[in-house]
Design a protein around this motif. Sequence first.
Motif, mmCIF file in Angstrom:
data_model
loop_
_atom_site.group_PDB
_atom_site.id
_atom_site.type_symbol
_atom_site.label_atom_id
_atom_site.label_comp_id
_atom_site.label_asym_id
_atom_site.label_seq_id
_atom_site.Cartn_x
_atom_site.Cartn_y
_atom_site.Cartn_z
ATOM 1 N N VAL A 149 0.829 -1.195 0.000
ATOM 2 C CA VAL A 149 0.000 0.000 0.000
ATOM 3 C C VAL A 149 0.867 1.250 0.000
ATOM 4 C CG1 VAL A 149 -1.843 1.240 1.176
ATOM 5 C CG2 VAL A 149 -1.750 -1.242 1.339
ATOM 6 N N GLU A 150 0.539 2.176 -0.898
ATOM 7 C CA GLU A 150 1.120 3.516 -0.834
ATOM 8 C C GLU A 150 0.216 4.363 0.058
ATOM 9 O OE1 GLU A 150 2.396 7.322 -3.647
ATOM 10 O OE2 GLU A 150 1.637 5.476 -4.567
ATOM 11 N N LEU A 151 0.736 4.741 1.203
ATOM 12 C CA LEU A 151 -0.061 5.441 2.213
ATOM 13 C C LEU A 151 -0.152 6.914 1.828
ATOM 14 C CD1 LEU A 151 1.601 3.647 5.235
ATOM 15 C CD2 LEU A 151 -0.652 3.162 4.277
ATOM 16 N N SER A 152 -1.070 7.209 0.918
ATOM 17 C CA SER A 152 -1.102 8.518 0.268
ATOM 18 C C SER A 152 -2.205 9.439 0.761
ATOM 19 C CB SER A 152 -1.255 8.332 -1.246
ATOM 20 O OG SER A 152 -2.406 7.558 -1.535
ATOM 21 N N SER A 153 -3.143 8.954 1.538
ATOM 22 C CA SER A 153 -4.251 9.803 2.001
ATOM 23 C C SER A 153 -4.655 9.385 3.407
ATOM 24 C CB SER A 153 -5.453 9.676 1.057
ATOM 25 O OG SER A 153 -6.022 8.377 1.139
ATOM 26 N N GLY A 154 -5.317 10.324 4.093
ATOM 27 C CA GLY A 154 -5.761 10.022 5.448
ATOM 28 C C GLY A 154 -6.729 8.859 5.489
ATOM 29 N N ALA A 155 -7.661 8.807 4.526
ATOM 30 C CA ALA A 155 -8.637 7.715 4.507
ATOM 31 C C ALA A 155 -7.954 6.377 4.314
ATOM 32 C CB ALA A 155 -9.667 7.964 3.405
ATOM 33 N N LEU A 156 -6.930 6.330 3.455
ATOM 34 C CA LEU A 156 -6.235 5.078 3.204
ATOM 35 C C LEU A 156 -5.388 4.668 4.406
ATOM 36 C CD1 LEU A 156 -5.667 2.817 1.249
ATOM 37 C CD2 LEU A 156 -3.902 4.229 0.190
ATOM 38 N N VAL A 157 -4.690 5.618 5.022
ATOM 39 C CA VAL A 157 -3.901 5.307 6.214
ATOM 40 C C VAL A 157 -4.804 4.762 7.314
ATOM 41 C CG1 VAL A 157 -2.441 6.276 8.028
ATOM 42 C CG2 VAL A 157 -2.139 7.015 5.661
ATOM 43 N N SER A 158 -5.936 5.419 7.519
ATOM 44 C CA SER A 158 -6.875 4.965 8.543
ATOM 45 C C SER A 158 -7.403 3.563 8.227
ATOM 46 C CB SER A 158 -8.037 5.959 8.645
ATOM 47 O OG SER A 158 -9.009 5.505 9.559
ATOM 48 N N SER A 159 -7.695 3.308 6.945
ATOM 49 C CA SER A 159 -8.213 1.999 6.548
ATOM 50 C C SER A 159 -7.184 0.903 6.790
ATOM 51 C CB SER A 159 -8.620 2.017 5.071
ATOM 52 O OG SER A 159 -9.624 2.982 4.828
ATOM 53 N N VAL A 160 -5.912 1.184 6.454
ATOM 54 C CA VAL A 160 -4.860 0.186 6.646
ATOM 55 C C VAL A 160 -4.627 -0.076 8.130
ATOM 56 C CG1 VAL A 160 -2.398 -0.236 6.333
ATOM 57 C CG2 VAL A 160 -3.753 0.673 4.444
ATOM 58 N N MET A 161 -4.607 0.986 8.942
ATOM 59 C CA MET A 161 -4.402 0.791 10.376
ATOM 60 C C MET A 161 -5.532 -0.038 10.992
ATOM 61 S SD MET A 161 -1.492 2.359 10.854
ATOM 62 C CE MET A 161 -1.126 1.868 9.163
#
Length: 599
Positions: A455-467
């Motif tokens: 995953v390229e952690l490029s946005s807040g929504a994506l970072v939150s989803s991965v965490m």
Amino acid sequence: MISPTSTAKAPVFAVVIHEKGGAERREVFEATEISVGRVQGNDLMLPKGNVSKRHARLLYRDGRFIVTDLNSTNGTYVNRRRITQATIVREGDRIYVGDFVLRIELPAGEHAGEEENSREHHRPGETSGSMRPSSADPVVEDSMQVPAPPRVPASSPHHGESLRLTPSMAAEPSSSVGRATQEDFLLEETTGMRDVVGLVVGQVAAKLSPSDLGRAVDSGLRASVEELLREAWSTAQASATANIDADRVIRAARAELLDLGPLADLVRDQNVNEIGVLRYDRIVVTRGSQKNVEAGFSSETALRWAVQRLCENSGSALRPGETTIERSLGEGLRLEAVLAPSGNAVALLRRPRAVATSLDELVRRGTVSRAIATLLHQCVAARLNILIVGARDGGCEQMLSALALAATDGTPVWVCGGFAPPTATVSRVDAELPGPELKRAVRMAGRLPNARLLVELSSGALVSSVMEAVADGADGLVGLCVAPSLSRGLTRLTASLAGEGVNSPAARETLASSFELCVEIARLRDGRYRVLRVAEMVGASAENVHTQDIFTFVTDRTAAGGAIEGSFVPSGTVPHVAEVLRSRGIVLESAMFSRPPSR
């Protein structure tokens, strides 16, 4: 006076090939373009291992020879300087390709018209009209060694970049003979051409309504534009002052009026990874790790037409008043653009990089040490979560590719971001999904048996989803964060979580508990990638995410050719990660973490 039709006659010239430890030979060509490489199919084949399959291209244009490196592994050199842009070469210049030194020879009389120019640039000790290099030439003797990368001044504020955006910032020429950056060449060659194209496009656009240029192209519009183009050329021909080919002008104008202008071929070229439109008349094109500056549009308006058509191609047309644009164009290609009401429009198109690099290859290149490669391989095998931090210059993609290859165990791989790992079983998660849908997609990918997430952690929504997926039990995660250093990358990820409503202390704690290992990679001023730091997460406080170094890169010296020499030094402490690996049946020798004696 302008000739409505002009065709460039293919020149007759010879290429003198001097091989290290071998004899000299000559090959004669009558062509405007030849390719140079190791394998059959090239016009000039140089069968040595340090020559790439498709190494370089030599063009003849407007009475000049231009050499371009084709993203070769070992690079192409002109007069002992590595080139990163199209470079003009003249008779007497030396082109270094692997173990070979190439020189261009023209028949007697072909360069008579350039006698005055060659006299101006004549170097002491050389015979301007010589058709064959002297065996006593000290430069030829010296050229038996492949030149080292050029020295870059340490004081340069942009020492990590291979691109200079203005002529004053261009690489210093190796000598006064035949050296010009591609930026200089474009300034000289394209200004007149662009002005004429702009004149033609403006005249045609004035006879069409704005809605015509904004709508999908049909046969009626195409026929109208073709007729208007011929009329506009007749008018523009009288205003131009250079000998410009009518067909070239009309093709360029047609592309701007009906297609994507100079972006059309670049978007379709699968070898192009990134297209950056810095302003309407300058385009930076990235192929692999090589960047070139290419001619752009004839006007700001033509660039905005192209962005509008790209939006239409994505299935989501440009909305009234929309100035900040993000679109997915299919096949992983993404568009980002800013169309400010006033000022320059800028655009960026990225295609996933298909990089195939192993950890062993990174060791051979000096990017990592054998000890670091062993640690990373075992962490991947144990399905620990790894965070890669670095600039968007290819280094992160190489490291991610190496870790993906280390994990080729037949398990499904889910990718979210602008890269293409070299694995067979890849599925993609669209990072542009709405928040709730993105969380469900990432959570589902993380729940699949033995699945891995890249995953390229490029946005807040994506970072939150991965965490959240990690908290739900996902492992084997490799995250990529674009940032200039590890500390700034962790700060950026913390801010991304905070932007999703997580308070800062909780965001830091979540981040620290989600990854076991961090890898910071960078390209140094000699152009080579190095892993600057391998660290493990050790916890978080209200102010910071805490890491502990396992290995760091320490610079020893800068060699005479500009290459940076250094060592990967362990911290001297056996990391907690080693105990985690031991608990999973993987034992690492503690000696690999021992700090060497002081010298």
